[in-house]
Design a protein around this motif. Sequence first.
Motif, PDB file in Angstrom:
ATOM      1  N   GLY A 150      18.301  71.727  -0.218  1.00 28.84           N
ATOM      2  CA  GLY A 150      19.706  71.549   0.159  1.00 28.84           C
ATOM      3  C   GLY A 150      20.572  71.547  -1.084  1.00 28.84           C
ATOM      4  N   SER A 151      21.864  71.740  -0.891  1.00 31.73           N
ATOM      5  CA  SER A 151      22.779  71.707  -2.036  1.00 31.73           C
ATOM      6  C   SER A 151      24.143  71.219  -1.582  1.00 31.73           C
ATOM      7  CB  SER A 151      22.902  73.091  -2.686  1.00 31.73           C
ATOM      8  OG  SER A 151      23.569  73.993  -1.833  1.00 31.73           O
ATOM      9  N   ASP A 152      24.918  70.755  -2.548  1.00 34.24           N
ATOM     10  CA  ASP A 152      26.261  70.244  -2.300  1.00 34.24           C
ATOM     11  C   ASP A 152      27.220  70.897  -3.296  1.00 34.24           C
ATOM     12  OD1 ASP A 152      28.356  68.607  -1.301  1.00 34.24           O
ATOM     13  OD2 ASP A 152      28.066  67.212  -2.964  1.00 34.24           O
ATOM     14  N   PRO A 153      27.943  71.936  -2.867  1.00 32.67           N
ATOM     15  CA  PRO A 153      28.817  72.647  -3.809  1.00 32.67           C
ATOM     16  C   PRO A 153      29.868  71.756  -4.468  1.00 32.67           C
ATOM     17  CG  PRO A 153      28.575  73.874  -1.752  1.00 32.67           C
ATOM     18  CD  PRO A 153      27.967  72.532  -1.519  1.00 32.67           C
ATOM     19  N   THR A 272      22.362  59.800  -5.388  1.00 32.40           N
ATOM     20  CA  THR A 272      22.923  59.619  -4.048  1.00 32.40           C
ATOM     21  C   THR A 272      22.950  60.934  -3.291  1.00 32.40           C
ATOM     22  OG1 THR A 272      24.301  57.782  -4.812  1.00 32.40           O
ATOM     23  CG2 THR A 272      24.948  58.844  -2.770  1.00 32.40           C
ATOM     24  N   VAL A 273      23.394  62.003  -3.958  1.00 33.23           N
ATOM     25  CA  VAL A 273      23.460  63.313  -3.322  1.00 33.23           C
ATOM     26  C   VAL A 273      22.053  63.802  -2.982  1.00 33.23           C
ATOM     27  CG1 VAL A 273      24.097  65.731  -3.661  1.00 33.23           C
ATOM     28  CG2 VAL A 273      25.654  63.911  -4.402  1.00 33.23           C
ATOM     29  N   MET A 274      21.130  63.647  -3.914  1.00 27.26           N
ATOM     30  CA  MET A 274      19.761  64.112  -3.691  1.00 27.26           C
ATOM     31  C   MET A 274      19.118  63.394  -2.503  1.00 27.26           C
ATOM     32  SD  MET A 274      16.440  63.938  -6.242  1.00 27.26           S
ATOM     33  CE  MET A 274      16.436  62.132  -6.213  1.00 27.26           C
ATOM     34  N   GLU A 275      19.290  62.091  -2.398  1.00 24.23           N
ATOM     35  CA  GLU A 275      18.682  61.337  -1.304  1.00 24.23           C
ATOM     36  C   GLU A 275      19.195  61.820   0.045  1.00 24.23           C
ATOM     37  OE1 GLU A 275      19.571  57.325  -2.349  1.00 24.23           O
ATOM     38  OE2 GLU A 275      17.856  57.120  -3.720  1.00 24.23           O
ATOM     39  N   ALA A 279      16.937  63.809   2.880  1.00 22.54           N
ATOM     40  CA  ALA A 279      16.802  63.175   4.194  1.00 22.54           C
ATOM     41  C   ALA A 279      17.358  64.040   5.323  1.00 22.54           C
ATOM     42  CB  ALA A 279      17.498  61.812   4.180  1.00 22.54           C
ATOM     43  N   THR A 280      18.512  64.679   5.098  1.00 25.99           N
ATOM     44  CA  THR A 280      19.189  65.370   6.196  1.00 25.99           C
ATOM     45  C   THR A 280      19.569  66.816   5.881  1.00 25.99           C
ATOM     46  OG1 THR A 280      21.424  64.693   5.507  1.00 25.99           O
ATOM     47  CG2 THR A 280      20.190  63.160   6.902  1.00 25.99           C
ATOM     48  N   GLY A 281      19.460  67.238   4.628  1.00 25.49           N
ATOM     49  CA  GLY A 281      19.858  68.592   4.266  1.00 25.49           C
ATOM     50  C   GLY A 281      21.338  68.768   4.043  1.00 25.49           C
TER      51      GLY A 281
END
Length: 476
Positions: A150-153, A272-275, A279-281
Amino acid sequence: MTTPTKTLLALSLAAAFGGFAATAIRDGLDSPAQAAPAAAALPPTVAALPAAVGSTPLPSLAPMLARVTPAVVSVHTKQRVRVSPFGNDPMFRRMYPELSQERINESLGSGVIVDAGKGLVLTNHHVIEGADEVSVTLADGRTLKADFVGSDPDTDIAVMKIAAQGLSALPLADSSKLQVGDFVVAVGNPFGIGQTVTSGIVSAVGRMGLRGLGYQNFIQTDASINPGNSGGALVNLHGELIGINTASFNPRGSMAGNIGLSFAIPTSLARTVMEQLVATGEVRRGTLGLEAQDLDARLAQGLKLGDARGAVVTRVFAGSAAAAAGVKPGDVIIAANGQRIDDHNALRNFEGLQAVGSRVTLDVRRDGKPLQLVAGLREQPKSFAGAELDPRLGGATFAELPERLRQSGAAGVLVEAVARGSRAAGNGLQAGDVVVAANAGRFSDLSGFRASFTRAPAQLILRIVRGNRQGDLPMQ
């Protein structure tokens, strides 16, 4: 929170982002050095450093790095693209598809193994963005296929997974304990030349306000971070991970050399972002549910405030965390959880870094008097179906603008998708359009856009930015 200096704001963003086309190294690196003739050799002017001073050995980072470097990997991405001799002309691309050719773009970056048992690797979102294939090369030379987790731009964090035995991982330190002046070491794969170590100090913590970089709470360091270093490790002298290397700034561009302005995402944020991604993608963010604007000198005088700083609340959405906490239009928020808030962008940045359910203490000025309010943040909506807002928008999906665009000065909402044959498509809306205004009411983000449809207008007109053009679209 430390605010950016005027000098920093004047700098332009250099491409320190890890994805860059793999090209040949400079000719100077390819040409062997020519030895000088023996007769012309000069005696050395500086003696070699001693291994010890008296009985005390000289300090070295080597023992610590022997534990760190096996956990830092090189990231190699491939992206397949279709190239047409007609460029982006859609008509000719459809008429002559056989003339299009497939091309593979390759890029390099870095990553950090943070869980050896599960094979979890942290890197930057921009390193793997758009990639069709991703592989990582370990320090011992093994190359492994990497699976996307998963990623968070908006925080530029991505998580990958690899399967292998004998992996090494870095422990995550508490980055909130970092102080200006602490020694740090950056490890990565700059310019694709191989694993490289640079060192420096923490120049600042809590950096924000850098254009085009999403939600921000950066560690600033003078350790060199160059193209290809993105996603690599920033560690303390104990060999613990304190940050993910992300960007450097240079007014002459990324190829002009490092000038000691480099930034890393702190582990407190990355963890925090990685967890959430594992967990949810996806990442769920909290929001206060309000709109605000900057406090200028005129407003400060009208609101009986001596200092022209803070975010002036202009609107509180019904049913929001701010409404439940008692926030009112006209309130001036000057701090959140003790963190200084200088303007509405600082408040938005603070919100974007908080998890759903977080308790936030707001320092407010109301009618010139100090007041503290406590809010429990509620989930920030990611998108809305147009039919929920107005039947004339049926078939369109609206989403928040990427935060990096907001940091660059953009405002409005993004048309994320438009269903073929829908009413929105018939009205001319296209995926990728940015709605910057509407006669339904004023708004600055997705929540405001939704709230502006409390009373549906008889005639609905959207002001759209498409590419470099702006125009008005009547919704029938």
